[in-house]
Design a protein around this motif. Structure first.
Motif, PDB file in Angstrom:
ATOM      1  N   ASN A  94       0.610  -1.168   0.064  1.00  0.00           N
ATOM      2  CA  ASN A  94       0.094  -0.142  -0.140  1.00  0.00           C
ATOM      3  C   ASN A  94       0.830   1.277  -0.048  1.00  0.00           C
ATOM      4  OD1 ASN A  94       0.887  -0.153   2.669  1.00  0.00           O
ATOM      5  ND2 ASN A  94      -0.934  -0.358   3.689  1.00  0.00           N
ATOM      6  N   ASP A  95       2.239   1.150  -0.269  1.00  0.00           N
ATOM      7  CA  ASP A  95       2.982   2.144  -0.280  1.00  0.00           C
ATOM      8  C   ASP A  95       3.325   2.900   1.360  1.00  0.00           C
ATOM      9  OD1 ASP A  95       4.985   3.411  -1.995  1.00  0.00           O
ATOM     10  OD2 ASP A  95       3.788   5.262  -2.010  1.00  0.00           O
ATOM     11  N   LYS A  96       3.038   2.166   2.042  1.00  0.00           N
ATOM     12  CA  LYS A  96       3.386   2.584   3.455  1.00  0.00           C
ATOM     13  C   LYS A  96       4.666   2.334   3.911  1.00  0.00           C
ATOM     14  CE  LYS A  96      -1.307   3.249   5.572  1.00  0.00           C
ATOM     15  NZ  LYS A  96      -2.134   2.718   6.571  1.00  0.00           N
ATOM     16  N   LEU A  97       5.390   2.508   4.670  1.00  0.00           N
ATOM     17  CA  LEU A  97       6.589   2.332   5.050  1.00  0.00           C
ATOM     18  C   LEU A  97       6.709   0.792   5.689  1.00  0.00           C
ATOM     19  CD1 LEU A  97       9.376   3.695   5.062  1.00  0.00           C
ATOM     20  CD2 LEU A  97       9.229   4.223   7.693  1.00  0.00           C
ATOM     21  N   GLY A  98       7.609   0.098   5.321  1.00  0.00           N
ATOM     22  CA  GLY A  98       7.562  -1.402   5.566  1.00  0.00           C
ATOM     23  C   GLY A  98       8.372  -1.571   6.801  1.00  0.00           C
ATOM     24  N   SER A  99       8.570  -2.712   7.556  1.00  0.00           N
ATOM     25  CA  SER A  99       9.386  -2.859   8.637  1.00  0.00           C
ATOM     26  C   SER A  99      10.771  -2.705   8.379  1.00  0.00           C
ATOM     27  CB  SER A  99       8.912  -3.992   9.275  1.00  0.00           C
ATOM     28  OG  SER A  99       9.691  -4.312  10.523  1.00  0.00           O
ATOM     29  N   GLY A 100      11.555  -1.682   9.134  1.00  0.00           N
ATOM     30  CA  GLY A 100      13.032  -1.736   9.057  1.00  0.00           C
ATOM     31  C   GLY A 100      13.748  -2.383  10.025  1.00  0.00           C
ATOM     32  N   ASP A 101      13.097  -3.223  10.921  1.00  0.00           N
ATOM     33  CA  ASP A 101      13.534  -3.908  12.107  1.00  0.00           C
ATOM     34  C   ASP A 101      13.796  -5.352  11.704  1.00  0.00           C
ATOM     35  OD1 ASP A 101      14.247  -4.495  14.663  1.00  0.00           O
ATOM     36  OD2 ASP A 101      12.381  -4.204  15.586  1.00  0.00           O
ATOM     37  N   ASP A 102      14.668  -6.084  12.491  1.00  0.00           N
ATOM     38  CA  ASP A 102      14.531  -7.515  12.385  1.00  0.00           C
ATOM     39  C   ASP A 102      13.448  -8.140  12.555  1.00  0.00           C
ATOM     40  OD1 ASP A 102      17.627  -7.234  12.298  1.00  0.00           O
ATOM     41  OD2 ASP A 102      17.374  -7.048  14.473  1.00  0.00           O
ATOM     42  N   ILE A 103      13.149  -8.940  11.394  1.00  0.00           N
ATOM     43  CA  ILE A 103      11.843  -9.578  11.634  1.00  0.00           C
ATOM     44  C   ILE A 103      11.996 -11.183  11.651  1.00  0.00           C
ATOM     45  CG2 ILE A 103       9.612 -10.206  10.535  1.00  0.00           C
ATOM     46  CD1 ILE A 103      10.298  -7.562   8.690  1.00  0.00           C
ATOM     47  N   SER A 104      11.632 -11.918  12.553  1.00  0.00           N
ATOM     48  CA  SER A 104      11.589 -13.599  12.608  1.00  0.00           C
ATOM     49  C   SER A 104      10.297 -14.122  12.933  1.00  0.00           C
ATOM     50  CB  SER A 104      12.678 -13.674  13.988  1.00  0.00           C
ATOM     51  OG  SER A 104      13.699 -13.028  13.911  1.00  0.00           O
ATOM     52  N   VAL A 105       9.815 -15.146  12.147  1.00  0.00           N
ATOM     53  CA  VAL A 105       8.636 -15.504  12.381  1.00  0.00           C
ATOM     54  C   VAL A 105       8.497 -17.229  12.481  1.00  0.00           C
ATOM     55  CG1 VAL A 105       6.365 -16.013  11.350  1.00  0.00           C
ATOM     56  CG2 VAL A 105       7.473 -13.726  11.294  1.00  0.00           C
ATOM     57  N   PHE A 106       7.985 -17.887  13.522  1.00  0.00           N
ATOM     58  CA  PHE A 106       7.748 -19.197  13.531  1.00  0.00           C
ATOM     59  C   PHE A 106       6.044 -19.640  12.955  1.00  0.00           C
ATOM     60  CE2 PHE A 106      11.330 -20.127  16.455  1.00  0.00           C
ATOM     61  CZ  PHE A 106      11.947 -21.046  15.837  1.00  0.00           C
ATOM     62  N   VAL A 107       5.947 -20.476  12.376  1.00  0.00           N
ATOM     63  CA  VAL A 107       4.560 -20.922  11.842  1.00  0.00           C
ATOM     64  C   VAL A 107       4.619 -22.431  12.356  1.00  0.00           C
ATOM     65  CG1 VAL A 107       2.681 -21.243  10.220  1.00  0.00           C
ATOM     66  CG2 VAL A 107       4.185 -19.360  10.102  1.00  0.00           C
ATOM     67  N   ILE A 108       3.772 -22.722  13.394  1.00  0.00           N
ATOM     68  CA  ILE A 108       3.652 -24.074  13.909  1.00  0.00           C
ATOM     69  C   ILE A 108       2.304 -24.797  13.623  1.00  0.00           C
ATOM     70  CG2 ILE A 108       3.920 -25.296  15.924  1.00  0.00           C
ATOM     71  CD1 ILE A 108       5.399 -22.971  16.873  1.00  0.00           C
ATOM     72  N   PRO A 109       2.101 -25.685  12.822  1.00  0.00           N
ATOM     73  CA  PRO A 109       0.895 -26.341  12.531  1.00  0.00           C
ATOM     74  C   PRO A 109       0.463 -26.866  13.922  1.00  0.00           C
ATOM     75  CG  PRO A 109       2.753 -27.667  11.777  1.00  0.00           C
ATOM     76  CD  PRO A 109       3.283 -26.485  11.967  1.00  0.00           C
ATOM     77  N   LEU A 110      -0.826 -27.025  14.006  1.00  0.00           N
ATOM     78  CA  LEU A 110      -1.685 -27.624  15.123  1.00  0.00           C
ATOM     79  C   LEU A 110      -2.356 -28.866  14.640  1.00  0.00           C
ATOM     80  CD1 LEU A 110      -3.266 -24.355  16.766  1.00  0.00           C
ATOM     81  CD2 LEU A 110      -1.023 -25.576  17.114  1.00  0.00           C
ATOM     82  N   GLY A 111      -2.492 -29.057  13.357  1.00  0.00           N
ATOM     83  CA  GLY A 111      -3.290 -30.165  12.915  1.00  0.00           C
ATOM     84  C   GLY A 111      -2.545 -30.830  11.875  1.00  0.00           C
TER      85      GLY A 111
END
Length: 503
Positions: free
Chosen positions: A480-497
């Motif tokens: 959307n042309d807004k400022l993106g994150s300039g920080d470190d980004i870390s993500v886990f996606v853990i399946p539950l099923g």
């Protein structure tokens, strides 16, 4: 005082300039794709001090890949490669470095399967029941799955150490509970010191001997659940981790502190522990279930104000515990201005006195809110040497290392392969809300077969890419042309099923 505050704000705007320590502390964690050795029997070796940075061991980055991961200009997204062994539960993970806020990626991550071996004790020697988890070789205990994110600030030392040690502290706290958690009877109030038959051990108020002169109200016992014992073990582990950082910060050159978000799967339940401004949500059948809340100067205002009210010496005669809508000017002495103290949710008017001209304990709004004009999070690990800029006022007394632990019982629901737990550092959530994250999760998962184990890694990558944005002339920009994150980004996606996830 005002020049101090201006200098502190300038330091924050320019990025926390403390030099991150070279290399990690405590070394690479045990092989993450298989069960760890029992806690108390193995400890990681320290990372080499010649290494410019430490990334999660499960990424298995080559030297060339590590250099690419540290490129602030390209900001390449990193994930475990398909050709390498996958994380437990087919967990997805992705990360990206900041846009120049700090020299290295100060986020850290850990994913482990940990065996908790029963601690030798009189009760452990006598108690032998079916289902005690005896393994080949005579070891008795149970496994827990563990995922954690650590968002470092003012250096990566605390985050690196916590990523390599916190699960060991949790394991150590659970060792006393191996038999108790597998016994359906209520937990004993007191663990025995000497040899005692299980049948003679007092488990409830009816089993224990009560002094004849005791009034009934003095020997009533609270009902303690097994779930609360696990929560207490996790909370205590966080405290011991913080103590270890304090004790070793000089010898190990540990800089700064870190927010910590950990998820423990044990006996059919998820325990999500958060200390800081990272966040976790469950997405189940399209529904969003928050599994944490952020701890910031605004969300913990009353706790901070109450501590300052009880111990005004912590303010160093430079700050006031009262909150005002803006800074009070000397010319406003004697006038009535809106304020609120530690007991108030609303606002009221008070007559301004000399002490009210001091800088407020909590100043700013939203992501710009700071404690003593210095730090924007109120829970986490480390920060033992953090002081107000150009002063001797310590901030650590206002920072809590204890997490809030929320519990999700997996056995209470039927889960499909699209139900997931998402853990993310604030680099994700600063530019993306819960609803947007859930939308990305469902969109990506629909494009892959339910039995494709790589689908969760693709979700993690897409979440990181969309919150990072695309590099344009005016910096990293979102769709959307807004400022993106300039920080470190870390993500886990853990399946539950899905098949095989509960073995």
């Amino acid at each position: 005082m005002l020049p101090r505050v201006r200098a502190a704000v300038a330091q924050l705007v320019g990025g926390l300039g403390a030099e991150p320590r070279s290399g990690g502390v405590g070394g690479p964690p045990p092989e993450p794709c298989g069960p760890s050795e029992p806690c108390g029997r193995s400890r990681p070796e320290p990372c080499g001090r010649s290494e410019p940075c430490c990334r999660p061991a499960f990424l298995q980055l080559s030297p060339a890949e590590l250099r690419r991961a540290q490129d602030h200009a390209g900001r390449a997204v990193q994930s475990p490669r398909d050709r390498r062994r996958r994380l437990p539960w087919s967990t997805g993970y992705a990360e990206v470095i900041n846009a120049g806020k700090s020299q290295h990626n100060e986020d850290q991550a850990c994913c482990e399967v940990v065996f908790v071996e029963r601690r030798p004790s009189p009760r452990g020697q006598l108690l032998s029941k079916e289902g005690c988890g005896e393994l080949a070789g005579g070891r008795k205990g149970f496994y827990f799955h563990y995922w954690a994110l650590f968002d470092g600030h003012a250096g990566s030392g605390a985050a690196v150490m916590a990523s390599e040690r916190l699960h060991l502290h949790i394991c150590e706290q659970l060792r006393d509970l191996v038999d108790i958690l597998q016994d359906p009877s209520p937990p004993p109030i007191c663990l025995p010191h000497g040899p005692v038959e299980l049948s003679q051990m007092p488990l409830t108020e009816d089993d224990g001997e009560v002094p004849s002169d005791a009034m009934p109200r003095f020997h009533l016992e609270k009902a303690i659940s097994h779930e609360s014992l696990v929560i207490g073990a996790i909370e205590t582990a966080f405290k011991h981790m913080d103590d270890q950082i304090e004790q070793e910060r000089a010898s190990q050159h540990l800089a700064g502190g870190c927010c910590a978000l950990a998820a423990v799967y044990l006996m059919g339940k998820f325990y999500v522990a958060n200390a800081g401004d990272s966040r976790a949500i469950i997405i189940r059948n399209g529904e969003i279930i928050p599994m944490s809340r952020e701890f910031t100067p605004e969300t913990e205002r009353q706790r901070l104000q109450f501590l300052a009210f009880l111990r005004p010496e912590l303010l160093g005669k430079e700050f006031t515990h009262l909150e005002f809508p803006r800074r009070i000017q000397p010319k406003e002495l004697g006038r009535k201005i809106l304020y609120r103290d530690q007991d108030m949710n609303g606002w009221a008017y008070k007559k301004i006195e000399e002490d009210d001209l001091k800088f407020p304990l909590i100043y700013g709004e939203g992501k710009k809110a700071r404690v003593m004009a210095t730090i924007g999070v109120t829970r986490g690990l480390g920060d033992h040497d953090l002081k107000v800029f150009s002063s001797n006022i310590h901030i650590k007394p206002f920072l809590s290392c204890f997490p809030e632990v929320r519990v999700y019982d997996l056995t209470q629901y039927e889960h499909c392969p699209d139900d997931v737990l998402v853990l993310g550092t604030d680099g994700l959530w600063d530019v993306t809300n819960d609803k947007e994250v859930a939308g990305v999760v469902m969109e990506v998962l629909r494009s892959y077969e339910p039995n494709d184990p790589c689908r969760y890694t693709m979700v993690a990558q897409e979440l990181v890419v969309r919150s990072r944005g695309v590099l344009k002339e005016r910096g990293w920009r979102l769709a959307n042309d807004k400022l993106g994150s300039g920080d470190d980004i870390s993500v886990f996606v853990i399946p539950l099923g899905g098949p095989g996830n509960y073995t």
